[in-house]
Design an enzyme around this catalytic site. Sequence first.
Site, PDB file in Angstrom:
ATOM      1  N   ASP A   1      38.525  29.044  37.515  1.00  0.00           N
ATOM      2  CA  ASP A   1      37.988  29.459  36.427  1.00  0.00           C
ATOM      3  C   ASP A   1      38.628  28.572  34.663  1.00  0.00           C
ATOM      4  O   ASP A   1      38.461  28.502  33.942  1.00  0.00           O
ATOM      5  CB  ASP A   1      38.022  30.613  36.436  1.00  0.00           C
ATOM      6  CG  ASP A   1      37.008  31.016  37.497  1.00  0.00           C
ATOM      7  OD1 ASP A   1      36.401  30.349  37.846  1.00  0.00           O
ATOM      8  OD2 ASP A   1      36.972  32.077  37.729  1.00  0.00           O
TER       9      ASP A   1
ATOM     10  N   LYS B   1      40.865  33.127  30.046  1.00  0.00           N
ATOM     11  CA  LYS B   1      40.900  33.976  31.559  1.00  0.00           C
ATOM     12  C   LYS B   1      42.831  35.075  31.466  1.00  0.00           C
ATOM     13  O   LYS B   1      43.081  34.296  32.346  1.00  0.00           O
ATOM     14  CB  LYS B   1      40.897  32.974  32.350  1.00  0.00           C
ATOM     15  CG  LYS B   1      40.858  33.952  34.170  1.00  0.00           C
ATOM     16  CD  LYS B   1      39.277  34.170  34.051  1.00  0.00           C
ATOM     17  CE  LYS B   1      39.020  34.534  35.659  1.00  0.00           C
ATOM     18  NZ  LYS B   1      37.818  34.890  35.586  1.00  0.00           N
TER      19      LYS B   1
ATOM     20  N   GLU C   1      37.262  35.879  29.237  1.00  0.00           N
ATOM     21  CA  GLU C   1      36.104  35.988  30.819  1.00  0.00           C
ATOM     22  C   GLU C   1      37.229  37.168  31.168  1.00  0.00           C
ATOM     23  O   GLU C   1      38.287  36.987  31.686  1.00  0.00           O
ATOM     24  CB  GLU C   1      35.930  34.585  31.245  1.00  0.00           C
ATOM     25  CG  GLU C   1      35.133  34.738  32.614  1.00  0.00           C
ATOM     26  CD  GLU C   1      35.494  33.716  33.471  1.00  0.00           C
ATOM     27  OE1 GLU C   1      34.940  33.917  34.794  1.00  0.00           O
ATOM     28  OE2 GLU C   1      35.703  32.676  33.282  1.00  0.00           O
TER      29      GLU C   1
ATOM     30  N   GLY D   1      28.480  33.866  37.237  1.00  0.00           N
ATOM     31  CA  GLY D   1      28.238  32.587  36.826  1.00  0.00           C
ATOM     32  C   GLY D   1      28.600  33.137  35.866  1.00  0.00           C
ATOM     33  O   GLY D   1      28.534  31.985  34.462  1.00  0.00           O
ATOM     34  N   LYS D   2      29.509  34.008  35.537  1.00  0.00           N
ATOM     35  CA  LYS D   2      30.730  34.248  34.221  1.00  0.00           C
ATOM     36  C   LYS D   2      31.585  33.007  33.791  1.00  0.00           C
ATOM     37  O   LYS D   2      31.537  33.256  32.723  1.00  0.00           O
ATOM     38  CB  LYS D   2      31.984  35.691  34.627  1.00  0.00           C
ATOM     39  CG  LYS D   2      31.176  36.649  35.242  1.00  0.00           C
ATOM     40  CD  LYS D   2      32.476  37.626  35.030  1.00  0.00           C
ATOM     41  CE  LYS D   2      33.221  37.450  36.202  1.00  0.00           C
ATOM     42  NZ  LYS D   2      32.693  37.362  37.237  1.00  0.00           N
ATOM     43  N   THR D   3      31.779  32.193  34.782  1.00  0.00           N
ATOM     44  CA  THR D   3      32.642  30.694  34.139  1.00  0.00           C
ATOM     45  C   THR D   3      31.826  30.172  33.717  1.00  0.00           C
ATOM     46  O   THR D   3      32.023  29.225  32.850  1.00  0.00           O
ATOM     47  CB  THR D   3      33.531  30.837  35.232  1.00  0.00           C
ATOM     48  OG1 THR D   3      34.315  31.028  35.918  1.00  0.00           O
ATOM     49  CG2 THR D   3      34.640  28.980  34.463  1.00  0.00           C
ATOM     50  N   LEU D   4      30.537  30.018  33.992  1.00  0.00           N
ATOM     51  CA  LEU D   4      29.773  29.086  33.485  1.00  0.00           C
ATOM     52  C   LEU D   4      28.953  29.295  32.228  1.00  0.00           C
ATOM     53  O   LEU D   4      28.935  28.345  31.283  1.00  0.00           O
ATOM     54  CB  LEU D   4      28.622  28.726  34.830  1.00  0.00           C
ATOM     55  CG  LEU D   4      27.304  27.910  34.316  1.00  0.00           C
ATOM     56  CD1 LEU D   4      27.581  26.627  33.982  1.00  0.00           C
ATOM     57  CD2 LEU D   4      26.635  28.032  35.129  1.00  0.00           C
TER      58      LEU D   4
END
Length: 224
Positions: free
Chosen positions: A55, A37, A116, A14-17
């Site tokens: 992402d 990114k 991210e 869940g890094k992107t969220l």
Amino acid sequence: MIACFVTGTDTGVGKTLSSCALLHALARHHRRVVGMKPVASGAEPDGQGGWANEDSLALRAASTLVVPPQLDNPVLLPDPVSPHIAAERAGATVQLAPILQAYQQLAAQADAVVVEGAGGWQVPLSPRLRIADLAVALQLPVVLVVGLRLGCINHALLTAEAIRASGLPLAGWIASRVDPQMREPEANLAYLRQHLGAPLLADLPWQAQPDARAVPVQLPTAWQ
């Protein structure tokens, strides 16, 4: 200018969220907010005759500042595999200098930048370069996304220890409920709150259709 580096206990946690939720929260306090990114593996048509990573597209949608793709995603690799393998397949080598230059250009335009990472803290970008090396080169405080599932306590504590050993501060962490069938999630969450030594910034519920705007985030006071 406010900035942070988002990493995870693993890939798919869940890094992107989390990064998008941080961007939305920062946008309530700052006008020019942008996600980055640096290295993305896996490209798809962007609908405009080019290619993009999903992402990166999510980060752009959550940003208030529009920048050229070469700034918010300087390294885009076609294959959705580990970055060092994707780079080798593409005949490329991920290098720090272009990424750092892109970040500096972003930072010069923005009030807040959320960077991210890819996968977890030790994911290789090249035979000699890892995500941790990139974060250290950027010298940013780190936000750790912990995927709440069996084994998360060990993964979280080891990653937090590695982050601090690198000399970077752990600014906070985000609990991501990636496994709706996990047993004793609250007990695991309580243990991590007691032992990670950093504030819990958000508790991301499991969502069939994730919505970063709906996630309450408690930003550190210095970021507000």
